[in-house]
Design a protein around this motif. Structure first.
Motif, PDB file in Angstrom:
ATOM      1  N   SER A  33     -45.949   9.663 -25.003  1.00 48.07           N
ATOM      2  CA  SER A  33     -46.350   9.609 -23.591  1.00 48.07           C
ATOM      3  C   SER A  33     -47.736   8.993 -23.413  1.00 48.07           C
ATOM      4  N   PHE A  37     -46.897  14.104  -9.416  1.00 51.54           N
ATOM      5  CA  PHE A  37     -45.450  13.962  -9.299  1.00 51.54           C
ATOM      6  C   PHE A  37     -45.121  12.481  -9.189  1.00 51.54           C
ATOM      7  N   GLU A  86     -38.384  26.376 -16.893  1.00 52.16           N
ATOM      8  CA  GLU A  86     -39.332  25.354 -17.322  1.00 52.16           C
ATOM      9  C   GLU A  86     -40.558  26.007 -17.962  1.00 52.16           C
ATOM     10  N   ARG A  87     -41.027  27.080 -17.331  1.00 46.98           N
ATOM     11  CA  ARG A  87     -42.172  27.792 -17.902  1.00 46.98           C
ATOM     12  C   ARG A  87     -41.845  28.308 -19.304  1.00 46.98           C
ATOM     13  N   TYR A 139     -45.076  24.737 -26.708  1.00 46.75           N
ATOM     14  CA  TYR A 139     -46.492  24.682 -27.090  1.00 46.75           C
ATOM     15  C   TYR A 139     -46.811  25.624 -28.247  1.00 46.75           C
ATOM     16  N   MET A 172     -41.939  32.801  -5.426  1.00 44.95           N
ATOM     17  CA  MET A 172     -43.140  31.957  -5.499  1.00 44.95           C
ATOM     18  C   MET A 172     -42.888  30.634  -4.772  1.00 44.95           C
ATOM     19  N   GLU A 215     -49.004  24.275 -12.896  1.00 45.21           N
ATOM     20  CA  GLU A 215     -49.161  25.461 -12.065  1.00 45.21           C
ATOM     21  C   GLU A 215     -48.334  26.630 -12.590  1.00 45.21           C
ATOM     22  N   LEU A 216     -47.126  26.319 -13.058  1.00 41.15           N
ATOM     23  CA  LEU A 216     -46.229  27.367 -13.550  1.00 41.15           C
ATOM     24  C   LEU A 216     -46.812  28.099 -14.754  1.00 41.15           C
ATOM     25  N   THR A 217     -47.444  27.359 -15.623  1.00 40.17           N
ATOM     26  CA  THR A 217     -47.822  27.931 -16.911  1.00 40.17           C
ATOM     27  C   THR A 217     -49.310  28.190 -17.035  1.00 40.17           C
ATOM     28  N   PRO A 272     -52.946  15.588 -12.346  1.00 36.51           N
ATOM     29  CA  PRO A 272     -51.486  15.626 -12.470  1.00 36.51           C
ATOM     30  C   PRO A 272     -50.835  14.952 -11.261  1.00 36.51           C
ATOM     31  N   MET A 307     -37.528  17.564 -27.242  1.00 37.79           N
ATOM     32  CA  MET A 307     -38.900  17.468 -26.760  1.00 37.79           C
ATOM     33  C   MET A 307     -39.858  17.763 -27.909  1.00 37.79           C
ATOM     34  N   PRO A 337     -49.888  24.940 -20.446  1.00 37.39           N
ATOM     35  CA  PRO A 337     -48.971  23.990 -21.088  1.00 37.39           C
ATOM     36  C   PRO A 337     -48.128  23.206 -20.070  1.00 37.39           C
ATOM     37  N   ALA A 338     -48.418  21.937 -19.931  1.00 36.43           N
ATOM     38  CA  ALA A 338     -47.675  21.096 -18.992  1.00 36.43           C
ATOM     39  C   ALA A 338     -46.780  20.139 -19.759  1.00 36.43           C
ATOM     40  N   HIS A 339     -45.828  19.533 -19.053  1.00 37.11           N
ATOM     41  CA  HIS A 339     -45.114  18.433 -19.717  1.00 37.11           C
ATOM     42  C   HIS A 339     -45.674  17.105 -19.217  1.00 37.11           C
ATOM     43  N   THR A 340     -45.864  16.214 -20.167  1.00 39.02           N
ATOM     44  CA  THR A 340     -46.376  14.880 -19.884  1.00 39.02           C
ATOM     45  C   THR A 340     -45.311  13.898 -20.333  1.00 39.02           C
ATOM     46  N   LEU A 395     -41.687  25.433 -21.832  1.00 41.83           N
ATOM     47  CA  LEU A 395     -43.000  24.876 -22.161  1.00 41.83           C
ATOM     48  C   LEU A 395     -43.817  25.825 -23.034  1.00 41.83           C
ATOM     49  N   GLU A 396     -43.753  27.107 -22.727  1.00 44.79           N
ATOM     50  CA  GLU A 396     -44.517  28.061 -23.546  1.00 44.79           C
ATOM     51  C   GLU A 396     -43.993  28.095 -24.977  1.00 44.79           C
ATOM     52  N   ILE A 448     -44.936  24.169  -5.598  1.00 43.69           N
ATOM     53  CA  ILE A 448     -45.898  23.136  -5.261  1.00 43.69           C
ATOM     54  C   ILE A 448     -45.207  21.960  -4.559  1.00 43.69           C
ATOM     55  N   CYS A 464     -47.124  16.560 -15.212  1.00 46.24           N
ATOM     56  CA  CYS A 464     -46.391  17.225 -14.129  1.00 46.24           C
ATOM     57  C   CYS A 464     -47.233  18.332 -13.476  1.00 46.24           C
ATOM     58  N   PRO A 465     -47.525  18.236 -12.181  1.00 49.96           N
ATOM     59  CA  PRO A 465     -48.329  19.259 -11.499  1.00 49.96           C
ATOM     60  C   PRO A 465     -47.629  20.612 -11.451  1.00 49.96           C
ATOM     61  N   CYS A 466     -46.327  20.580 -11.308  1.00 52.67           N
ATOM     62  CA  CYS A 466     -45.559  21.812 -11.189  1.00 52.67           C
ATOM     63  C   CYS A 466     -45.650  22.623 -12.465  1.00 52.67           C
ATOM     64  N   SER A 467     -45.477  21.948 -13.605  1.00 54.12           N
ATOM     65  CA  SER A 467     -45.514  22.699 -14.861  1.00 54.12           C
ATOM     66  C   SER A 467     -46.925  23.231 -15.117  1.00 54.12           C
ATOM     67  N   THR A 487     -46.869  15.625 -24.551  1.00 57.36           N
ATOM     68  CA  THR A 487     -45.498  15.973 -24.903  1.00 57.36           C
ATOM     69  C   THR A 487     -44.650  14.750 -24.606  1.00 57.36           C
TER      70      THR A 487
END
Lengths: 264, 264, 264, 264
Positions: free
Chosen positions: D250, C220, D207-208, D215, A1, C158-160, C218, D150, C163-166, D211-212, A4, C153-156, D166
């Motif tokens: 956050s 970076f 990371e995915r 959450y 993949m 997109e990944l999930t 989001p 976290m 559920p993102a990390h902030t 996060l999953e 980003i 976080c934009p990456c998280s 988070t």
């Protein structure tokens, strides 16, 4: 993949530094006596970011650190930065590493042995033009050692003909250099320029000797900084230096400060 | 909408403290001279949590702070805690407030005026049984003032018959009391027990006077702490105290420490 | 009496900076709304030392501070440095002043008012060629404001796909400028570039609105820094800037960092 | 020569603690895996002072430390305190030791190995009645481990049906215990009660997964503290505990806090 982070950014703003800070990791530091000491160090690691790149793969920084031996000396830091630059695909890489260095001390009369903790750091950069080989062009490193010392105030000695104020001070000696400079050398240099060095253990007879020597050599903070600078001026290995001193004045709540920076 | 915090928890574990810390807000502090000074304070605010309650409404803490006048004195802090306890529906509420207090100083010979910054704090608790009225049972408050001072080492004076080591020290005086105690009183008390007080501005003639007085009154850290304790013992307003002192030894990199705590 | 500081030094080493640090004093800071707020500031004050001069009269630094009004704005700092330069007889003088600035906030839905504390600083130098008049050549000042913000976080995301990390972040915006720049402007600039600004008080409906807006934006840490830089690039008042951001990653113990510095 | 410290004090004020603080020295710490790791620790060492004694021989503290092996575990700390008590001729002796402990981590999907730095400390006291033998009455020790974790806010998850906040949190777990408790056990305990543990290295797939999982397990700070407390309640080795947690919110500039302390 595709990540980003690998996307394109069209703002045309290259970033000077992107990376991780406050990473605490085990490390080893070579000692002048010949051995190495295990320590823990606080690392900051950076790459630069080209103007068209969206982001950096931040997980790669700690991976490089994890797979490295983490030996705190210039030659090894250059290899670490070379690995980091490759892992990032960045034009350059840099690191700041802070650690504690223990200097063996022997009290002047009773001979009590102890260890004096000095804060030390390396700031290193591997530039665009460098191949990362030993001594390569484009590698820059600054070693800083923060040395605790004692100072006796010359002015108060003269004012009172006796009762002077003495205080704890710190001298941060930073150098760029050719060849090898041991942390212990910078510690000794700072101590030689102060009224007295510090000993973690002093028996009564030691304390008397330290105080008599210190009162025979009162120094203003300006004297302290100039003395260190003068000696670095005459050291052919040193190509640049910055000397900063801070005195925790015993008659004031605030500190006094002096600084000189010179390039050869 | 019912909040998730209002749910039930069946673990039967009451929490001693739940709240917010590191909240920086403007405040005012009354001065002995009659006025008030604007300052900024760092607040920690807590309630307790009953064993069957799921959570606390954390936004209420800063709302209470925002709507309060934030006057840093015991009587007002009691009103703040009463408001907080009501807003939380908690059995008790407590607060820790840290701030800087400026004490006017006049140098001993030339009469130069300046301001000495002392760190101060209140730790206050309004218990379950209190109505929150002035002087109510169940209100407890501790005032702490951290006073910078100078110390001359008696041992080194005796060892050398002259050259002594002097250093910056700090005395943290904490008291529970009846009636009114001014921050300035605790500052003066600590200064009276040290070798010398600190003045942010000292001309040559001042410095000489300070040093001569200090050398005429050398104190160990043990002497400093005992002197403050003895005076607090004889102050009828004081119902409890803790005196902690720390000397930034000028001959060592480490600090020395002494502490005594007593309830009347 | 001639002071020992007035003596001659023959080492031919001029010192870049000699002075006092960690001086805490009351001050006032003008607010965009029109008033001034009382605050307390930590001052560092420096002169330079000519190569033939033995020492500096360190008591003069705090005397200049004591007799000054201590208004934290560029024009006034220039007058303070002019007084300091005269008092020292130094070719130049410089100052670093750190203080807390409170920015009024209104929560987005419920309209709750609160105050957000931002750390700010001025670094000012009055050079050799300057007369010390307003806008004189030779006066340089850098304003820095450290703005707390929230990032998603934009990456998280997109990944999930959810559920993102902030995390909490800080953006330190430093500028050199012509004319007037309000601290509030730099705060708003940093907040506009983050996922969301910070509000000391959020009710449930506010928190939902903040989170929905933040997740729709989001960023970076690289995005955050570039956004601030791009806006400063288009501000004609700004002649130089440095933007540093640090994210207290919620999935890591370490922080991530980005920096860009540009001169117009 | 009789020392001035050996003199008599007639104020009848015994001191609770006299000693040295901020002494940085090399040490070793046993690891659950079987080995020992070299570290550096910050020591505070105290004796008590009888009411008729003038002062303490402060040089003896660092001498005891220098001659000790400095192994950071309860049994060895008891021997250190026994030596210190003898050297001082004090009725009791106590120590506080802070150090960094590295916990091996493996990321959940890709299996990346890394080290997580946790701050740990021992507070130990050897009382008057103790002989200093292993397990002797009169020896008390508290182990504290500060674990970064976290947390995902349950309230925000419910409010928004998706976008949650988070943050990084810290849980300081302090225990008194019988037998052996490994630092790793307290780290795992705190991590089990958080939304997710921390990994210094996370690839995208890790990371995915983190996060999953996080959450799926949102926790208030109250939940986090109660979960740790409940598990310590059921651990027969633990005779007392204090659990403190702090969340670096956050959405706010301030932190939230919860604490519970229990004796069995």
């Amino acid at each position: 993949m595709a990540s980003i982070q690998d996307g394109h950014d069209d703002r045309e703003i290259a970033l000077d530094r992107v990376g991780v800070v406050n990473v605490v990791y085990p490390a080893t530091v070579p000692e002048r006596g010949g051995g190495v000491r295990s320590t823990e160090a606080t690392f900051a690691l950076f790459g630069e970011l080209a103007e068209d790149a969206r982001g950096t793969h931040l997980s790669r920084f700690v991976r490089v650190l994890q797979s490295d031996e983490r030996i705190l000396e210039p030659e090894h830091l250059e290899r670490l930065l070379s690995s980091l630059r490759d892992a990032l695909g960045s034009a350059s890489a840099s690191a700041e590493v802070e650690f504690t260095y223990f200097v063996p001390k022997v009290s002047p009369v009773s001979g009590e042995k102890s260890l004096l903790a000095c804060e030390a750091s390396y700031e290193a950069t591997l530039g665009a033009g460098s191949t990362g080989g030993a001594g390569a062009a484009g590698f820059d490193v600054v070693l800083t050692v923060d040395v605790p010392v004692m100072t006796v105030c010359p002015c108060s000695l003269e004012l009172t003909s006796g009762p002077a104020h003495t205080q704890r001070g710190h001298v941060a000696v930073s150098v760029r250099f050719n060849g090898q400079v041991w942390i212990e050398e910078l510690v000794e240099l700072a101590e030689d320029c102060a009224s007295a060095p510090m000993f973690p253990i002093l028996r009564g007879e030691d304390e008397r000797a330290v105080l008599e020597a210190a009162y025979a050599k009162p120094v203003f903070i300006e004297d302290l900084v100039r003395c260190v600078a003068e000696r670095l001026d005459s050291d052919v290995r040193v190509t640049w230096y910055r000397v900063e001193a801070e005195n925790l004045e015993s008659v004031h709540e605030h500190d006094v400060y002096a600084c000189v920076e010179r390039e050869r």
